[in-house]
Design a protein around this motif. Structure first.
Motif, short mmCIF file in Angstrom:
data_model
loop_
_atom_site.label_atom_id
_atom_site.label_comp_id
_atom_site.label_asym_id
_atom_site.label_seq_id
_atom_site.Cartn_x
_atom_site.Cartn_y
_atom_site.Cartn_z
N LEU A 272 0.83 -1.21 0.00
CA LEU A 272 0.00 0.00 0.00
C LEU A 272 0.87 1.26 0.00
O LEU A 272 0.55 2.25 -0.68
CB LEU A 272 -0.94 0.00 1.21
CG LEU A 272 -2.02 -1.09 1.19
CD1 LEU A 272 -2.78 -1.10 2.50
CD2 LEU A 272 -2.97 -0.87 0.02
N ARG A 273 1.98 1.23 0.74
CA ARG A 273 2.88 2.40 0.74
C ARG A 273 3.56 2.55 -0.62
O ARG A 273 3.73 3.66 -1.13
CB ARG A 273 3.94 2.26 1.83
CG ARG A 273 3.41 2.45 3.24
CD ARG A 273 4.56 2.69 4.23
NE ARG A 273 5.48 1.56 4.25
CZ ARG A 273 5.35 0.53 5.09
NH1 ARG A 273 4.35 0.50 5.95
NH2 ARG A 273 6.23 -0.45 5.06
N ALA A 275 2.40 1.80 -3.47
CA ALA A 275 1.46 2.27 -4.49
C ALA A 275 1.53 3.78 -4.67
O ALA A 275 1.30 4.30 -5.77
CB ALA A 275 0.04 1.84 -4.13
N ALA A 276 1.85 4.48 -3.60
CA ALA A 276 1.93 5.95 -3.69
C ALA A 276 3.10 6.40 -4.54
O ALA A 276 3.07 7.48 -5.13
CB ALA A 276 2.04 6.54 -2.28
N ASP A 277 4.15 5.58 -4.62
CA ASP A 277 5.36 5.95 -5.38
C ASP A 277 5.40 5.33 -6.77
O ASP A 277 6.20 5.74 -7.61
CB ASP A 277 6.61 5.51 -4.61
CG ASP A 277 6.71 6.17 -3.25
OD1 ASP A 277 6.28 7.33 -3.14
OD2 ASP A 277 7.19 5.52 -2.31
N GLU A 279 4.56 4.47 -10.60
CA GLU A 279 4.01 5.22 -11.73
C GLU A 279 2.65 4.67 -12.12
O GLU A 279 1.73 5.42 -12.47
CB GLU A 279 4.98 5.13 -12.91
CG GLU A 279 4.56 5.96 -14.11
CD GLU A 279 5.60 5.93 -15.21
OE1 GLU A 279 5.23 6.16 -16.37
OE2 GLU A 279 6.79 5.67 -14.90
N PRO A 281 0.14 2.29 -10.20
CA PRO A 281 -0.18 1.51 -8.99
C PRO A 281 -0.83 0.16 -9.29
O PRO A 281 -0.67 -0.79 -8.52
CB PRO A 281 -1.15 2.42 -8.23
CG PRO A 281 -0.80 3.79 -8.68
CD PRO A 281 -0.41 3.65 -10.13
#
Length: 402
Positions: A272-273, A275-277, A279, A281
């Motif tokens: 989940l973390r 996914a924020a980074d 390109e 997700p």
């Protein structure tokens, strides 16, 4: 249309007298191979391996039905029902493992989303598992594995063969490789190329991977590989706990399941973390599937050993399988001042006069150590999971006592 599509429902499965013992042994071997193949298919982006997983999953469905039919025919009174209930649990658990492996394989076949960089982050020392069809001009065709002597010369092993619809799950020295066999090979990537070419007549090319630059990807790969190894160990110990009526082994299965649950929770949080980074997700969607399927496998191990944990008598059909087993898995704890305290273990081999092989160590305060590819020094309080003959196990256990 996919050549496998619809095969699972084709062909009626009718009752026929079969050896429940033999079916259980085949289900066990199939489940262990399914775990190995499914993870290899994902970590090496190999669609051919993924399709073999689905073929094996279909075979497991048939075995499960045959086992259920035979067990139902065997129940004649309440005593039979009590003894056979744990065996039904073993059958159902093998089916759960098969379904989980199929779900993992579909990550590749359905392109549901998985970072290509996972393959690039695998350790260089990791072995490769590939599928190849034996060519007509192969120097291996129509020869036994003993004659080829592949493993000692290259480090590559033939872990299974498929001949049409027939599976040879444990090929031995006397097994003959035939033209058009589908062979599953495992070994160092540096040696796989040459062996694959000799086997098939075609060159093998590793997938070309582009690294996406997702932070902490190596840690995620390490976590999922460790979860896979722990789940495999849990399944192995669960079957052994049933075969040998060992409550100690069953308790270790429970400990492993707790560890895998905790790792799966951390793995989900990482995904989940990440996914924020990322390109895209959606490319991480397969990771969620991979983590949850791994947990299903460890849960199935608990189901296999449930009868032992509930102190139910082992059915004679399982005892018959025990009598045919050449190797056993044992559990022992190293006591203070014992002969094993301080002994070094190198790649599973302890530095003592013993033929036992150490598979894993549970160390208080540190958790599980899988010793197949590492060196470790044994300590007081270590719980050892070892494999070997009955005689060797008894002698090894005496070394652990003070």
């Amino acid at each position: 249309m996919d050549p496998l599509e619809g095969e699972a429902s084709s062909g009626a499965v009718e009752y026929e007298p079969v050896s429940v013992k033999d079916v259980l042994v085949e289900m066990k071997d199939t489940a262990e191979l399914l775990i190995d193949l499914s993870y290899s298919a994902v970590l090496h982006s190999n669609e051919a391996l993924a399709r073999e997983v689905l073929r094996l999953e279909e075979r497991m469905d048939v075995l499960e039905l045959k086992a259920r039919m035979s067990l139902m025919m065997a129940v004649r009174n309440p005593g039979d029902a009590e003894q056979l209930a744990p065996v039904l649990g073993i059958v159902a658990a093998a089916g759960d493992i098969s379904d989980a492996a199929g779900d993992i394989a579909k990550i590749v076949l359905e392109e549901m989303g998985l970072p290509d960089a996972m393959r690039a982050a695998l350790p260089e020392a990791a072995e490769t598992l590939v599928r190849g069809v034996v060519g007509r001009d192969s120097p291996y065709a129509n020869r036994t594995l003993a004659d080829i002597d592949l493993e000692s010369g290259t480090g590559v092993r033939v872990i299974a063969l498929r001949r049409g619809d027939e599976w040879l799950l444990n090929p031995g020295p006397s097994t003959t490789i035939e033209t058009d066999d589908v062979a599953l090979l495992r070994g160092p990537e540096t040696a796989i190329d040459e062996v694959y070419e000799s086997l098939t007549g075609e060159g093998y090319e590793s997938p070309d991977i582009e690294v996406e630059g997702i932070a902490d990807l190596e840690r995620a790969v390490d976590t999922i590989v460790h979860m896979k190894n722990l789940s495999e160990l849990a399944v192995d110990l669960a079957y052994s706990s049933v075969l040998f009526g060992s409550e100690g082994l069953a308790e270790e299965v429970r400990n492993l399941e707790i560890e895998v649950d905790a790792m799966e929770s951390r793995f989900e949080a990482w995904t989940l973390r990440a996914a924020a980074d990322a390109e895209e997700p959606v490319t991480l969607r397969g990771l969620i599937r991979l983590g949850s399927a791994t947990e299903v496998i460890s849960d199935a191990a608990i189901d296999i050993s449930e009868g032992v944990l509930r102190d139910l008598e082992v059915h004679p059909v399982v005892r018959m399988a025990v009598e045919e087993s050449d190797e056993i898995i044992s559990r022992l704890e190293i006591e203070a001042d014992s002969d094993l305290d301080g002994v070094r273990v190198t790649s599973g081999v302890p530095d003592v006069e013993s033929t036992m092989s150490v598979i894993a160590i549970r160390r208080p305060g540190e958790g599980w150590i899988l010793v197949g590819d590492t060196d470790v020094e044994l300590q007081t309080g270590d719980v050892l999971i070892s494999k070997g003959t009955r005689t060797a196990a008894e002698a090894f256990e005496s070394l652990a006592a003070d």
